[in-house]
Design an enzyme around this catalytic site. Structure first.
Site, PDB file in Angstrom:
ATOM      1  N   CYS A  40      58.224   3.635  86.883  1.00  0.00           N
ATOM      2  CA  CYS A  40      57.378   2.448  86.384  1.00  0.00           C
ATOM      3  C   CYS A  40      58.165   1.652  85.320  1.00  0.00           C
ATOM      4  CB  CYS A  40      56.103   2.831  85.617  1.00  0.00           C
ATOM      5  SG  CYS A  40      56.238   4.262  84.381  1.00  0.00           S
ATOM      6  N   HIS A  52      53.546  -1.888  80.487  1.00  0.00           N
ATOM      7  CA  HIS A  52      55.053  -1.052  79.845  1.00  0.00           C
ATOM      8  C   HIS A  52      55.678  -2.571  79.471  1.00  0.00           C
ATOM      9  CE1 HIS A  52      53.841   2.730  81.005  1.00  0.00           C
ATOM     10  NE2 HIS A  52      54.946   2.896  81.947  1.00  0.00           N
TER      11      HIS A  52
END
Lengths: 348, 348, 348, 348
Positions: free
Chosen positions: D148, D241
């Protein structure tokens, strides 16, 4: 159909921005005026606003030059996200000048001739607007939506009140940071913390409940004879107000009776057809651990109220928990739906 | 005075670690046994525990080799941080072997012959221990502290009950993550979220209230005739449980009457002299926006309960909000105080 | 020994309150003056301050009547928690009047004749004070502690710099809400959010690093030739700043070399003996997942810096993560330790 | 066009649910198989899954009876949200049976013959699939999307690498709770806390970077000669993120050069036409305090990466901050886009 030209009063705050986001692509309304405080007047909205919605600000709205909160004649309808003190001056000025003011402010909510509306609940109260115009000599008028927590509670409570008659009510709220606007609550007051106090909120919730569930009798609303005790709390979540209630009724319902009433709840045909009306207005949850703030606040595009944990109550008859999006069902979305009702009812 | 040798059963969990932290420098008790689940037996506590207290783990405790949760004779008193299912087996084994079990588990809280204690509230209930020993033929025995939310609520409610007689009670709780132990609640369930459900908690709070405020009559406790309705919520804070209550009394007190009763509340002389007893047990707050979870949970070393927002209630007579540290006043600290009471009363 | 009378300038803010809390029971200092903004002057501190420390405000301090930030002669030493702009005017006024100003403000940190101090790191820089007095003709003087993130980073970096010579440094910070004071950052900006920006912080961290690790040469500090790149982030935690660093040295150390230097780090004997000096100043963590903000920020009463994750770096030589309490080691505690150094060194 | 029948392997976890949500109304794919762990096989998805997406679970998918993770022939393409250990067994079984496995697992990402893809960045690497089939004798095959954080970093970095050649890279990540799946990180580890550690993540980010930015040479990808140092942090946010980077290039770009490259970045025409491809893939932010996790993670339906704070770097040449949705651009959305590329390129 040409779209109705509208203004947003107090367009840079949290509720103001939500109005802009909701109206950006509205089929019936077109933003033509955005007002802000004096130091921002004359500048473009996009240059002034600290945009915090997650949808992008449309360029054509970013280009609008901001005005003072005065009726210019350009807008036939004005959405008010003003503070109560300012609203008390500005909203009547617009109404006098012929505009319909659809207000999220608390300034006139409890005025006897101002409709305080949740379309699915008490659309008939709109008739107060005729009295208001006659008495005050206004060609426009003011209608209001309730306080954010009230909107969520009363959406859930209305079908139960209709069917079983609410008599006494003890409510605890768990309210999000965005309910206090921006900048609002300092992060040092909410990170890893709960505050059991919001100024004036407990009183508003109790008195608005009685008006919203009251009965229209000729030209006045007779308040519902409901005793309400409210205990408010600000909790560290961004958006979404939760209310847990213990209710005593005139006629004691079973849990199944209550679930059926909640599930069957619909606005009138006129109301159900409004662009912003969620279908259904109440989503009933049978999972033990729902509703949850983050998972359920966006249901029905933020306009649905999720009701769960319907269970017997040792003190009253029933307990339940309701959840809704405080900026949508509890503020800007509620006002937009009210404006749509004005249009559908022929006032605008 | 040599310190009494004690065991901690379930020493690696959140409450177990809190026991270790609180007892590390206790003037009356000395940790000689630490138990854990089978896979950790035979290893040193310091090598096994994922220490999460903010005070350092003392090296001499880190060196203790862990045992199963069985009585070895080394400990005269055992603090139990076991799960209810395990406690149901283990705690009687210790009591039978002559140890006094001071339990934070729910397993025996509602047993008729087990004292459920908050020393400032119902120290006299300790007399049940004699019955328990006689009936069960144990040379040791079991005493319990209440569930975390109950401990905080009842500390606040006891002086009001004594003075005015509580009749009906509607309570909303806003409980911290640490109340569910470790690992407990996933972060995805609590970040930016509220969960209006904790399994079994509403029932515990209602029934433990009646036992704690009940009256000792010869060898039994007659439950207090209080109807309680509880609505629980898990909120995104680390430590500290808040409870907001609407209360109806037998004799209606004024706010001033209530404040006076809260401020005057003290345990008996014996209780007030225990090392862990806070002075005063209740701290009364007059600031509108207090108590707050992060700011007030550590008062009285985590053993004081802060009560604020005492105000009239439209449904009952009074509303208030109480706050305490769920792992101290609500769990390990409560058990340590109970153990001190056992010593002071000559049982240990 | 009679305690030295001291003032706190800017006593109502977050750092000001921390000063009051730390000095309330200080063995060497006694608070005799508290200053605040004009609208609060003449009122009692306890009536004005929105006290947010978790220790109670001592009644004798609550009774102090607040003054403007002007030297009254009562205080021989003044702790400054003023904003930089105000500090620029007020601090020289105190120094001119003969007081020693121990400042947490950024106003004079980079002035060539103002000692910027972390006692364990560069206590010898205090000698700049003599130059300052001579050049400016002051009988008092100004000394400063670094910015909060810098204090934490440099405490960790100093022993590595001494042993191996830092050449290049890339640093990411994860800073707490309280670093921005109160009200500071709105909760809507920090709940479920990260902000990768704090105005002026990246520049401060780089230039203060060079001064703190610089070499005293006669009457000037020669800046350390360190190239530093800083990337700051505000994260949703209450207290505790974390800094992660990638470092290139003149002499490449092994991880073991670095750990040994960190563990062996001590201030001079004089510094180690100050009441506020933590022992050791650096706590080394070998657990993979430490330091953690909430678990480690209070080590050494908030004055210790915890260093962990020391490991090789593909770009520089070593990576590590350091953590400290931004209001203690990074602000008020640092200033108190500086003031103690002034006393121990005979300046006060 | 009939929709391609697909399976979701590991359908009940956080990424699995995101797959279901994204594919529920996909124009090209139709879910026909959902696999779960053995104890759930044979039960309906809707009865088993603890649904946590905010969009409702479509009833027709809720009715699907779950299977083991074995190829039944029903699905021509399988999305894998399996753990690495399970994926190592299951994914080859599907590939051998003729299915195309589009994997979010790390099991085969670094295998020399497995395309590791971000369609806008290295769609040409898909040619490895031919080699893979030939070498392994599979009629199906496996393609993977990166970890990710890597996906978000490399989307931002690719245009800069193309234009200026990345040489050295120092990266700090601030990663969301959902990156660890469900239940994942305990709330007691993330409320008011930061953890500077995620097992294996720093290594993955470094090595996947070299493969993704590598050059396809005949049948192999030659890794890009980039030295990367990564410092990971788990922060208390739900989704999104953030990565902040300091970069040294072969050719030093100005900030304006970099901004232009970022703004001009597009996938190939084929890639830009995929249903899931955001337009543009990178949104450039000029506001000082953006990107922010909560405000920017949903841009481009969660598939766009927002890049801001592009500024010079004293250690490298440039610093910037990039942000993306870890479950969409960083996991399920990435895999769906990869599957679309397979279709567009004629493999499926």
């Amino acid at each position: 159909m040409p779209r109705l030209p509208v203004a947003i009063l107090g367009a840079t705050g949290a509720v103001g921005q939500k109005f802009v986001a909701l109206l950006a692509e509205h089929p019936w309304f077109e933003i033509v005026q955005l007002s802000a405080s004096a130091d921002r007047v004359g500048r473009r909205y996009g240059d002034v606003v600290r945009w915090r919605e997650t949808t992008p600000l449309p360029p054509e709205l970013a280009r609008i030059v901001m005005t003072e909160a005065v009726p210019t004649g350009a807008a036939r309808l004005a959405f008010s996200a003003l503070d109560a003190a300012v609203a008390r001056e500005v909203e009547p000025a617009f109404a006098r000048a012929g505009a319909l003011v659809v207000s999220n402010a608390s300034a006139f909510r409890m005025a006897a001739d101002v409709p305080l509306l949740i379309p699915e609940v008490n659309a008939d109260h709109l008739a107060l607007l005729d009295t208001q115009r006659r008495v005050r000599g206004w060609s426009g008028g003011i209608i209001a939506n309730p306080n954010c927590s009230t909107a969520i509670l009363i959406t859930a409570l209305a079908p139960l009140h209709r069917a079983f008659g609410v008599r006494r009510l003890t409510v605890a709220t768990l309210q999000a940071a965005s309910g206090a606007g921006y900048p609002g609550v300092p992060s040092l007051d909410l990170l890893d913390n709960v505050i059991p106090w919001i100024g004036g909120e407990e009183e508003k919730l109790a008195e608005e409940t009685r008006k919203l569930l009251g009965t229209l009798e000729e030209t006045v609303v007779r308040a519902a004879p409901i005793t309400a005790s409210v205990m408010v709390h600000r909790v560290p979540v961004t958006d979404g107000h939760m209310v847990s209630a213990s209710v005593e009724f005139q006629t004691a319902p079973s849990v199944d009776d209550a679930l059926q009433a909640l599930r069957a709840f619909r606005g009138s045909e006129r109301v159900a057809g409004l662009p912003t009306s969620p279908l259904p207005p109440i989503e009933v949850e049978m999972r033990d651990d729902r509703p949850q703030t983050r998972l359920d606040r966006d249901r029905g595009m933020g306009m649905a109220v999720t009701v769960g944990r319907v269970r017997p109550c040792p003190v009253g008859h029933l307990r339940f928990t309701a959840l809704g999006h405080n900026l949508v069902r509890g503020a800007a979305g509620a006002a937009v739906q009210n404006a749509e009702l004005l249009v559908a009812a022929g006032y605008a």
